[in-house]
Design a protein around this motif. Structure first.
Motif, PDB file in Angstrom:
ATOM      1  N   GLU A   2       4.241  -5.173  -9.083  1.00  0.00           N
ATOM      2  CA  GLU A   2       5.681  -5.342  -8.168  1.00  0.00           C
ATOM      3  C   GLU A   2       6.060  -3.825  -7.983  1.00  0.00           C
ATOM      4  N   ALA A   3       6.490  -3.795  -6.780  1.00  0.00           N
ATOM      5  CA  ALA A   3       6.956  -2.272  -6.515  1.00  0.00           C
ATOM      6  C   ALA A   3       8.514  -2.305  -6.902  1.00  0.00           C
ATOM      7  N   ASN A   4       8.800  -1.161  -7.417  1.00  0.00           N
ATOM      8  CA  ASN A   4      10.038  -1.102  -7.451  1.00  0.00           C
ATOM      9  C   ASN A   4      10.910   0.256  -6.541  1.00  0.00           C
ATOM     10  N   SER A   6      10.759   1.727  -2.260  1.00  0.00           N
ATOM     11  CA  SER A   6      10.372   1.130  -0.995  1.00  0.00           C
ATOM     12  C   SER A   6       9.154   1.977  -0.565  1.00  0.00           C
ATOM     13  N   VAL A   7       8.630   1.644   0.512  1.00  0.00           N
ATOM     14  CA  VAL A   7       7.515   2.202   1.122  1.00  0.00           C
ATOM     15  C   VAL A   7       7.879   3.532   1.786  1.00  0.00           C
ATOM     16  N   ASP A   8       9.301   3.714   2.212  1.00  0.00           N
ATOM     17  CA  ASP A   8       9.923   4.975   2.594  1.00  0.00           C
ATOM     18  C   ASP A   8      10.014   5.929   1.663  1.00  0.00           C
ATOM     19  N   GLU A   9      10.656   5.248   0.306  1.00  0.00           N
ATOM     20  CA  GLU A   9      10.813   6.410  -0.754  1.00  0.00           C
ATOM     21  C   GLU A   9       9.372   6.685  -1.249  1.00  0.00           C
ATOM     22  N   VAL A  10       8.367   5.844  -1.285  1.00  0.00           N
ATOM     23  CA  VAL A  10       6.984   6.325  -1.749  1.00  0.00           C
ATOM     24  C   VAL A  10       6.328   7.552  -0.842  1.00  0.00           C
ATOM     25  N   VAL A  11       6.671   7.248   0.592  1.00  0.00           N
ATOM     26  CA  VAL A  11       5.985   8.289   1.419  1.00  0.00           C
ATOM     27  C   VAL A  11       6.708   9.541   1.502  1.00  0.00           C
ATOM     28  N   SER A  12       8.103   9.384   1.232  1.00  0.00           N
ATOM     29  CA  SER A  12       9.030  10.627   1.059  1.00  0.00           C
ATOM     30  C   SER A  12       8.746  11.262  -0.091  1.00  0.00           C
ATOM     31  N   LYS A  13       8.297  10.724  -1.280  1.00  0.00           N
ATOM     32  CA  LYS A  13       8.222  11.312  -2.408  1.00  0.00           C
ATOM     33  C   LYS A  13       6.660  12.183  -2.434  1.00  0.00           C
ATOM     34  N   ILE A  14       5.790  11.343  -1.886  1.00  0.00           N
ATOM     35  CA  ILE A  14       4.422  12.104  -1.800  1.00  0.00           C
ATOM     36  C   ILE A  14       4.587  13.184  -0.714  1.00  0.00           C
ATOM     37  N   ARG A  39       1.490   3.736  -8.835  1.00  0.00           N
ATOM     38  CA  ARG A  39       1.513   2.481  -8.800  1.00  0.00           C
ATOM     39  C   ARG A  39       2.010   1.869  -7.409  1.00  0.00           C
ATOM     40  N   ASN A  40       3.321   2.455  -7.145  1.00  0.00           N
ATOM     41  CA  ASN A  40       3.935   1.996  -6.094  1.00  0.00           C
ATOM     42  C   ASN A  40       3.103   2.457  -4.682  1.00  0.00           C
ATOM     43  N   ALA A  41       2.439   3.380  -4.805  1.00  0.00           N
ATOM     44  CA  ALA A  41       1.590   3.713  -3.488  1.00  0.00           C
ATOM     45  C   ALA A  41       0.502   2.985  -3.301  1.00  0.00           C
ATOM     46  N   LEU A  42      -0.054   2.433  -4.488  1.00  0.00           N
ATOM     47  CA  LEU A  42      -1.086   1.560  -4.459  1.00  0.00           C
ATOM     48  C   LEU A  42      -0.840   0.230  -4.098  1.00  0.00           C
ATOM     49  N   PHE A  43       0.451  -0.279  -4.520  1.00  0.00           N
ATOM     50  CA  PHE A  43       1.232  -1.266  -3.906  1.00  0.00           C
ATOM     51  C   PHE A  43       1.079  -1.456  -2.211  1.00  0.00           C
ATOM     52  N   TYR A  44       1.606  -0.412  -1.642  1.00  0.00           N
ATOM     53  CA  TYR A  44       1.509  -0.300  -0.171  1.00  0.00           C
ATOM     54  C   TYR A  44       0.608  -0.085   0.484  1.00  0.00           C
TER      55      TYR A  44
END
Length: 58
Positions: A2-4, A6-14, A39-44
Motif C-alpha cells: 500500500e502507498a502512503n 501520492s504519486v505527486d508527492e513521490v515525483v516531487s520528492k525524487i 516503496r511508494n515509487a515502486l507502487f506507482y
C-alpha cells in the motif's frame, strides 16, 4: 503493498533529491536512506528508473 504517499508527492520528492544531489539517484542508495520513498515509487511506477524519468519531466 500500500502507498502512503501520492504519486505527486513521490515525483516531487525524487525531483527534490535529484536537484540536491545534482545527479541521478542510485536505487541502492535510496533503498538504504529512504526506503519509504522507494516503496511508494515502486507502487506507482514499474521501476525506479521510470520514477526518476517522470520526476525530471515535472
Amino acid at each position: 503493498m500500500e502507498a502512503n504517499m501520492s504519486v505527486d508527492e513521490v515525483v516531487s520528492k525524487i525531483a527534490e533529491l535529484m536537484k540536491k544531489e545534482g545527479q541521478p539517484l542510485r536505487k541502492k542508495q535510496i533503498k538504504k536512506t529512504n526506503p519509504e520513498l522507494m516503496r511508494n515509487a515502486l507502487f506507482y511506477f514499474p521501476s525506479w528508473e521510470d520514477a526518476m524519468e517522470r520526476s525530471t519531466k515535472s
